[in-house]
Design an enzyme around this catalytic site. Structure first.
Site, PDB file in Angstrom:
ATOM      1  CG  HIS A 140      -1.812  -1.239   1.245  1.00  0.00           C
ATOM      2  ND1 HIS A 140      -1.455  -2.344   1.975  1.00  0.00           N
ATOM      3  CD2 HIS A 140      -2.960  -1.539   0.597  1.00  0.00           C
ATOM      4  CE1 HIS A 140      -2.370  -3.287   1.788  1.00  0.00           C
ATOM      5  NE2 HIS A 140      -3.282  -2.839   0.957  1.00  0.00           N
ATOM      6  NE  ARG A 193      -7.500   9.489  14.660  1.00  0.00           N
ATOM      7  CZ  ARG A 193      -8.267  10.094  13.759  1.00  0.00           C
ATOM      8  NH1 ARG A 193      -7.789  10.388  12.564  1.00  0.00           N
ATOM      9  NH2 ARG A 193      -9.503  10.418  14.045  1.00  0.00           N
ATOM     10  N   GLY A 251      -6.608  14.203  13.809  1.00  0.00           N
ATOM     11  CA  GLY A 251      -7.910  13.967  13.199  1.00  0.00           C
ATOM     12  C   GLY A 251      -9.019  14.710  13.903  1.00  0.00           C
ATOM     13  CD  GLU A 309     -10.146   7.933  17.207  1.00  0.00           C
ATOM     14  OE1 GLU A 309     -10.321   6.783  17.681  1.00  0.00           O
ATOM     15  OE2 GLU A 309      -9.227   8.219  16.424  1.00  0.00           O
ATOM     16  CG  MET A 310     -14.609   6.083  13.450  1.00  0.00           C
ATOM     17  SD  MET A 310     -15.554   6.095  11.929  1.00  0.00           S
ATOM     18  CE  MET A 310     -15.848   4.341  11.712  1.00  0.00           C
ATOM     19  CD  GLU A 311      -9.776   6.929  12.063  1.00  0.00           C
ATOM     20  OE1 GLU A 311      -9.969   7.743  12.998  1.00  0.00           O
ATOM     21  OE2 GLU A 311     -10.541   6.843  11.082  1.00  0.00           O
ATOM     22  CB  SER A 337     -15.322  17.906  13.708  1.00  0.00           C
ATOM     23  OG  SER A 337     -15.668  16.532  13.779  1.00  0.00           O
ATOM     24  CG  ASP A 338     -19.207  15.336  15.020  1.00  0.00           C
ATOM     25  OD1 ASP A 338     -18.291  15.164  14.192  1.00  0.00           O
ATOM     26  OD2 ASP A 338     -19.566  14.459  15.815  1.00  0.00           O
TER      27      ASP A 338
HETATM   28  N1  HPA Z   1     -17.907   9.387  15.331  1.00  0.00           N
HETATM   29  C1  HPA Z   1     -16.810   8.804  14.860  1.00  0.00           C
HETATM   30  N2  HPA Z   1     -15.817   9.459  14.315  1.00  0.00           N
HETATM   31  C2  HPA Z   1     -15.910  10.781  14.249  1.00  0.00           C
HETATM   32  C3  HPA Z   1     -17.008  11.449  14.714  1.00  0.00           C
HETATM   33  C4  HPA Z   1     -18.054  10.728  15.294  1.00  0.00           C
HETATM   34  O1  HPA Z   1     -19.065  11.279  15.712  1.00  0.00           O
HETATM   35  N3  HPA Z   1     -16.810  12.767  14.483  1.00  0.00           N
HETATM   36  C5  HPA Z   1     -15.612  12.896  13.896  1.00  0.00           C
HETATM   37  N4  HPA Z   1     -15.053  11.686  13.748  1.00  0.00           N
END
Ligand code: HPA
Length: 235
Positions: A5, A88, A90, A179-181, A203-204
């Site tokens: 990759h 990271r 993010g 988050e996811m990582e 961010s939210d």
């Molecule tokens: N969930 C997962 N990952 C994210 C989110 C979330 O609400 N916001 C930004 N990355």
């Protein structure tokens, strides 16, 4: 040499790699930080850039989204390119009231619902934690900023569908963001005896979507997190 990759030569990567999720953001970070940046790989549109910041070498490369994706790049960077630390940079969703949209979370540890870490050491619930020297450097760079938190986050396999009871329980246990990582990154760094950190901009917010950031706000706020990440990269 190349890995499945990454199409770069050994030595093309700096010892420290900043890793946003989004390939376009990786390019923007490279242009912002490193006038001498050169592209060293572009497999699947995941550009990797190497240059210098204040005379110190640095690479920037996107992770894509989710733990399987960052897991592939972290394994290849640590295992084949002798990268020493991955930071990271993010975004994350806030899940507790004490964290607000625009705040930064330095992820001390990362709980997860992912099988990637559940199955890592049979019989053990693996604790995915950041590297202390990187945490210390990011915290020092933050100075007395009140909107920078140092706390656990949760790395989930699903972006959509956050069970309310689970999110509440995580918040009750002091978890600030989703988050996811990070969890996979921390575990893979431990596996290779290397260093990792995630510096996340909120961010939210899962409890109040009315203040979610626009794309432009996300970019602006992001630069603050970037300063902490560079401090960790070069500590
Ligand atoms: N969930 C997962 N990952 C994210 C989110 C979330 O609400 N916001 C930004 N990355």
């Amino acid at each position: 040499m190349a890995t499945p990759h990454i199409a770069a030569e050994k030595g093309d990567f700096a010892p420290a790699v900043l890793m946003p999720g989004d390939p376009r953001r990786a390019e923007r970070i490279a242009n912002l930080l490193m006038p001498d940046a050169r592209k060293v790989s572009d497999v699947r549109g995941i550009g990797a850039y190497t240059g210098t910041v204040d005379g110190k070498p640095l690479s920037v490369m996107a992770s894509g989204m989710g733990m399987p994706s960052i897991g592939i790049y972290a394994n290849e960077l640590f295992g084949q390119y002798d990268v020493r630390r991955i930071i990271r940079v993010g975004t994350a969703g806030g899940l507790a009231h004490k964290v607000k949209v625009g705040d930064v979370v330095v992820a001390l540890g990362a709980h997860t619902d992912s099988a990637m870490n559940t199955s890592r050491i049979p019989g053990i619930h693996f604790s995915a934690v950041a590297s202390y020297p990187l945490v210390a450097a990011a915290v020092a760079a933050a100075g007395d900023a009140t909107n920078v938190h140092v706390a656990p986050v949760v790395s989930r396999d699903h972006f959509y569908g956050n069970p309310a009871e689970q999110i509440q329980a995580l918040a009750d246990y002091g978890t600030l963001a989703v988050e996811m990582e990070a969890s996979a990154l921390y575990a893979i760094a431990a596996q290779y005896d290397r260093e990792a950190l995630a510096v996340l901009t909120i961010s939210d917010h899962l409890l109040d979507h009315s203040r979610d950031m626009s794309a432009q706000e996300r970019e602006e706020n992001f630069e603050r997190a970037l300063g902490l990440a560079v401090a960790a990269a070069h500590c």
